[in-house]
Design a protein around this motif. Structure first.
Motif, PDB file in Angstrom:
ATOM      1  N   ARG A 142       0.845  -1.186  -0.054  1.00 33.76           N
ATOM      2  CA  ARG A 142       0.119   0.083   0.021  1.00 33.76           C
ATOM      3  C   ARG A 142       0.776   1.204   0.068  1.00 33.76           C
ATOM      4  NH1 ARG A 142      -4.627   0.977   4.686  1.00 33.76           N
ATOM      5  NH2 ARG A 142      -5.604   2.945   3.833  1.00 33.76           N
ATOM      6  N   GLN A 143       0.498   2.200  -0.661  1.00 32.72           N
ATOM      7  CA  GLN A 143       1.280   3.598  -0.708  1.00 32.72           C
ATOM      8  C   GLN A 143       0.430   4.514  -0.620  1.00 32.72           C
ATOM      9  OE1 GLN A 143       3.671   4.008  -4.421  1.00 32.72           O
ATOM     10  NE2 GLN A 143       5.098   5.026  -3.317  1.00 32.72           N
ATOM     11  N   PHE A 144       0.655   5.408   0.065  1.00 33.97           N
ATOM     12  CA  PHE A 144       0.011   6.785   0.287  1.00 33.97           C
ATOM     13  C   PHE A 144       0.856   7.751  -0.371  1.00 33.97           C
ATOM     14  CE2 PHE A 144      -3.093   5.728   3.065  1.00 33.97           C
ATOM     15  CZ  PHE A 144      -2.636   4.943   3.878  1.00 33.97           C
ATOM     16  N   PRO A 145       0.235   9.102  -0.936  1.00 36.52           N
ATOM     17  CA  PRO A 145       0.938   9.910  -1.706  1.00 36.52           C
ATOM     18  C   PRO A 145       2.313  10.332  -1.211  1.00 36.52           C
ATOM     19  CG  PRO A 145      -1.229  10.501  -1.240  1.00 36.52           C
ATOM     20  CD  PRO A 145      -1.091   9.295  -0.489  1.00 36.52           C
ATOM     21  N   LYS A 146       3.250  10.325  -1.932  1.00 35.30           N
ATOM     22  CA  LYS A 146       4.632  10.847  -1.637  1.00 35.30           C
ATOM     23  C   LYS A 146       5.218   9.895  -0.269  1.00 35.30           C
ATOM     24  CE  LYS A 146       4.160  15.250  -3.687  1.00 35.30           C
ATOM     25  NZ  LYS A 146       4.566  16.562  -3.614  1.00 35.30           N
ATOM     26  N   GLN A 147       4.939   8.887  -0.370  1.00 38.79           N
ATOM     27  CA  GLN A 147       5.489   8.145   0.814  1.00 38.79           C
ATOM     28  C   GLN A 147       5.850   6.695   0.162  1.00 38.79           C
ATOM     29  OE1 GLN A 147       3.354   7.099   4.392  1.00 38.79           O
ATOM     30  NE2 GLN A 147       2.591   9.471   4.317  1.00 38.79           N
ATOM     31  N   SER A 148       6.724   6.021   0.828  1.00 34.28           N
ATOM     32  CA  SER A 148       7.252   4.763   0.178  1.00 34.28           C
ATOM     33  C   SER A 148       6.297   3.519   0.424  1.00 34.28           C
ATOM     34  CB  SER A 148       8.568   4.338   1.022  1.00 34.28           C
ATOM     35  OG  SER A 148       9.274   3.255   0.399  1.00 34.28           O
ATOM     36  N   LEU A 149       6.614   2.429  -0.472  1.00 39.24           N
ATOM     37  CA  LEU A 149       5.739   1.423  -0.436  1.00 39.24           C
ATOM     38  C   LEU A 149       5.698   0.716   1.208  1.00 39.24           C
ATOM     39  CD1 LEU A 149       7.084  -0.268  -3.532  1.00 39.24           C
ATOM     40  CD2 LEU A 149       4.962   0.940  -3.409  1.00 39.24           C
ATOM     41  N   MET A 150       4.524   0.439   1.505  1.00 41.26           N
ATOM     42  CA  MET A 150       4.464  -0.419   2.930  1.00 41.26           C
ATOM     43  C   MET A 150       3.690  -1.653   2.399  1.00 41.26           C
ATOM     44  SD  MET A 150       1.862   0.368   5.929  1.00 41.26           S
ATOM     45  CE  MET A 150       0.492  -0.352   5.338  1.00 41.26           C
ATOM     46  N   LEU A 151       4.777  -2.684   3.170  1.00 37.19           N
ATOM     47  CA  LEU A 151       4.206  -4.075   2.557  1.00 37.19           C
ATOM     48  C   LEU A 151       3.057  -4.212   3.778  1.00 37.19           C
ATOM     49  CD1 LEU A 151       4.608  -6.783   1.476  1.00 37.19           C
ATOM     50  CD2 LEU A 151       6.207  -7.411   3.509  1.00 37.19           C
ATOM     51  N   MET A 152       2.025  -5.026   2.889  1.00 35.87           N
ATOM     52  CA  MET A 152       0.787  -5.215   3.894  1.00 35.87           C
ATOM     53  C   MET A 152       0.816  -6.611   4.069  1.00 35.87           C
ATOM     54  SD  MET A 152      -2.170  -3.316   1.610  1.00 35.87           S
ATOM     55  CE  MET A 152      -3.388  -3.920   2.619  1.00 35.87           C
ATOM     56  N   ALA A 153       0.985  -7.792   3.176  1.00 35.34           N
ATOM     57  CA  ALA A 153       1.103  -8.934   3.410  1.00 35.34           C
ATOM     58  C   ALA A 153       1.799  -9.603   2.110  1.00 35.34           C
ATOM     59  CB  ALA A 153      -0.256  -9.626   3.310  1.00 35.34           C
ATOM     60  N   THR A 154       1.981 -11.005   2.562  1.00 36.28           N
ATOM     61  CA  THR A 154       2.745 -11.647   1.696  1.00 36.28           C
ATOM     62  C   THR A 154       1.832 -13.015   1.361  1.00 36.28           C
ATOM     63  OG1 THR A 154       4.853 -11.382   2.394  1.00 36.28           O
ATOM     64  CG2 THR A 154       4.593 -13.321   1.071  1.00 36.28           C
ATOM     65  N   SER A 155       1.253 -13.106   0.046  1.00 37.15           N
ATOM     66  CA  SER A 155       0.382 -14.301  -0.173  1.00 37.15           C
ATOM     67  C   SER A 155       1.300 -15.544  -0.841  1.00 37.15           C
ATOM     68  CB  SER A 155      -0.611 -13.768  -1.245  1.00 37.15           C
ATOM     69  OG  SER A 155      -0.134 -13.781  -2.724  1.00 37.15           O
TER      70      SER A 155
END
Lengths: 112, 117
Positions: free
Chosen positions: B37-50
């Protein structure tokens, strides 16, 4: 805890300038370090670095890794407005699923 | 190189509805898919690994019942945002890890921009 730290967080330069983006890391089971460029959509791949001291180059972009000091730099020479983007650094772990640990990114703005 | 196809690329939905995002690996088999998930002007945030054929692994702070992940086959992983609310509005991206013994980079889907109204 694994972490990847990028600096600066943001940067504003003029066209033609040269910029150096930094990425330091503390990650167990290091496999590789990757640089991505992100504009409005998904990140696009720039470089993958696995060995120290070997420069990777693509046009005006180049990158190098220092595994002893645990950092990498991304250089952009003769910047253009099209280089404006967020540059992301990630370290890939040597785990079964090759998880990536991401830095917060450097937001680069190149003004005409 | 390997291709990950993600759709929809953007979606607008009403509060309280559910939205499903699909990621397909087109020319390779992906036993693992990372959802960010990524909010504006922020880095990638890992939510989950499927993981194909087993339960997903969620990162701390991510609600399993709200973000349902299914990886039913080697070429398809889905993320369903259930009972979406405006605060779920974000950019969601899937990524398959590098493939094979050789060092290949991770492959990203095109991303899905979700707006909940």
């Amino acid at each position: 805890e694994d972490k990847v730290v990028q600096s600066p967080l943001s940067l504003v330069v003029h066209e033609g300038d040269t910029v150096t983006l930094n990425c330091s890391y503390e990650v167990t089971n290091f496999r590789s370090l990757l640089w991505y460029k992100q504009e409005k959509k998904a990140p696009t791949f720039l470089f993958m670095l696995t060995s120290s001291g070997i420069e990777k180059k693509s046009g005006r972009l180049s990158s190098i890794l220092d595994k002893k000091e645990l950092f990498s730099i991304l250089n952009i020479t003769a910047t253009q407005t099209g280089d404006s983007a967020i540059y992301l650094c990630a370290v890939e772990k040597q785990t079964g699923n090759r998880k990536l640990i991401w830095g917060l990114g450097t937001s680069l703005a190149v003004n005409p | 190189g390997a291709v990950v196809s993600q759709h929809p690329s953007w979606v607008i939905c009403k509060s309280g509805t559910s939205v499903k995002i699909e990621c397909r690996s087109l020319d390779f088999q992906a036993t693992t898919m990372f959802w960010y998930r990524q909010f504006p002007k922020q880095s990638l945030m890992l939510m989950a690994t499927s993981n194909e054929g087993s339960k997903a692994t969620y990162e701390q702070g991510v609600e399993k019942d709200k973000f349902l992940i299914n990886h039913a086959s080697l070429t398809l992983s889905t993320l369903t945002v259930t009972s979406a609310h405006p605060e779920d509005s974000s950019f969601y991206i899937c990524s398959a890890p590098g493939q094979g013994v050789a060092n290949t980079e991770a492959f990203f889907g095109q991303g899905t921009r979700l707006t909940v109204v």
